[in-house]
Design a protein around this motif. Sequence first.
Motif, short mmCIF file in Angstrom:
data_model
loop_
_atom_site.label_atom_id
_atom_site.label_comp_id
_atom_site.label_asym_id
_atom_site.label_seq_id
_atom_site.Cartn_x
_atom_site.Cartn_y
_atom_site.Cartn_z
N LEU A 17 10.18 2.81 3.52
CA LEU A 17 8.88 2.61 2.87
C LEU A 17 7.79 2.38 3.92
CD1 LEU A 17 7.07 2.43 0.42
CD2 LEU A 17 7.77 0.03 0.15
N ARG A 18 8.10 1.60 4.93
CA ARG A 18 7.09 1.39 5.98
C ARG A 18 6.78 2.68 6.72
NH1 ARG A 18 9.72 -3.90 6.45
NH2 ARG A 18 11.02 -3.20 8.17
N LEU A 19 7.80 3.49 6.97
CA LEU A 19 7.56 4.77 7.62
C LEU A 19 6.71 5.67 6.73
CD1 LEU A 19 8.02 6.51 10.08
CD2 LEU A 19 10.18 7.27 9.06
N ARG A 20 6.95 5.63 5.44
CA ARG A 20 6.13 6.41 4.48
C ARG A 20 4.68 5.94 4.52
NH1 ARG A 20 4.36 9.98 1.36
NH2 ARG A 20 4.15 9.75 -0.87
N ILE A 21 4.47 4.63 4.57
CA ILE A 21 3.11 4.07 4.65
C ILE A 21 2.43 4.58 5.92
CG2 ILE A 21 1.79 1.94 5.01
CD1 ILE A 21 3.99 0.55 3.25
N VAL A 22 3.12 4.54 7.03
CA VAL A 22 2.55 5.01 8.30
C VAL A 22 2.18 6.49 8.18
CG1 VAL A 22 3.10 5.49 10.72
CG2 VAL A 22 3.62 3.25 9.73
N CYS A 23 3.05 7.28 7.60
CA CYS A 23 2.77 8.71 7.43
C CYS A 23 1.53 8.92 6.56
CB CYS A 23 3.97 9.43 6.83
SG CYS A 23 5.36 9.57 7.97
N GLU A 55 1.85 -7.28 11.64
CA GLU A 55 2.38 -8.19 12.67
C GLU A 55 2.97 -7.43 13.85
OE1 GLU A 55 5.05 -10.77 10.55
OE2 GLU A 55 3.41 -11.95 9.70
N ALA A 56 3.49 -6.22 13.59
CA ALA A 56 4.04 -5.39 14.67
C ALA A 56 2.94 -4.64 15.42
CB ALA A 56 5.05 -4.41 14.10
N GLY A 57 1.70 -4.74 14.93
CA GLY A 57 0.58 -4.09 15.60
C GLY A 57 0.42 -2.62 15.26
N VAL A 58 1.09 -2.16 14.22
CA VAL A 58 1.03 -0.74 13.84
C VAL A 58 -0.22 -0.44 13.03
CG1 VAL A 58 2.23 1.10 12.58
CG2 VAL A 58 3.55 -0.58 13.88
N VAL A 59 -0.62 -1.38 12.19
CA VAL A 59 -1.82 -1.18 11.37
C VAL A 59 -2.80 -2.32 11.58
CG1 VAL A 59 -0.58 0.10 9.56
CG2 VAL A 59 -0.92 -2.35 9.30
N TYR A 69 -8.71 -2.34 3.39
CA TYR A 69 -8.23 -1.03 3.81
C TYR A 69 -7.34 -1.19 5.03
CZ TYR A 69 -10.98 1.76 0.62
OH TYR A 69 -11.48 2.35 -0.50
N TYR A 70 -6.33 -0.34 5.10
CA TYR A 70 -5.39 -0.33 6.22
C TYR A 70 -5.55 0.98 6.97
CZ TYR A 70 -3.29 -4.34 4.01
OH TYR A 70 -3.10 -5.58 3.47
N ARG A 71 -5.48 0.88 8.31
CA ARG A 71 -5.52 2.08 9.13
C ARG A 71 -4.57 1.88 10.30
NH1 ARG A 71 -11.26 0.59 10.38
NH2 ARG A 71 -11.07 -0.86 12.10
N LEU A 72 -4.11 3.01 10.83
CA LEU A 72 -3.17 2.96 11.95
C LEU A 72 -3.86 2.55 13.23
CD1 LEU A 72 -1.03 6.19 11.49
CD2 LEU A 72 -0.40 3.83 10.99
#
Length: 102
Positions: A17-23, A55-59, A69-72
Amino acid sequence: MLTSVNAELLRALADPLRLRIVCLLTRESLCTTHLVEETGARQTNLSNHLRVLREAGVVETEPCGRFTYYRLRPDALAHLVTFLGDLADGARETAPARRPCG
């Protein structure tokens, strides 16, 4: 070299699911409502996954009225790409090397 940052990024991206969100975020910034619609996940579940990615710094987040809003963060992903590329290069260089047993 595997650092705690790399390990945390890999762990964050390992969940489907997290990978889908990133995509999804590669195309545009999205709020939680959009992500619920796109993934079919419940908002509480999605919020937990977004927290892990943050927390991982991805978004990163951007408040917009009552929405967030979330962005990469492309630099975090680029760092991981460099790390994985270095692993591949190392594997190519040492492919014929073998440590003797015994």
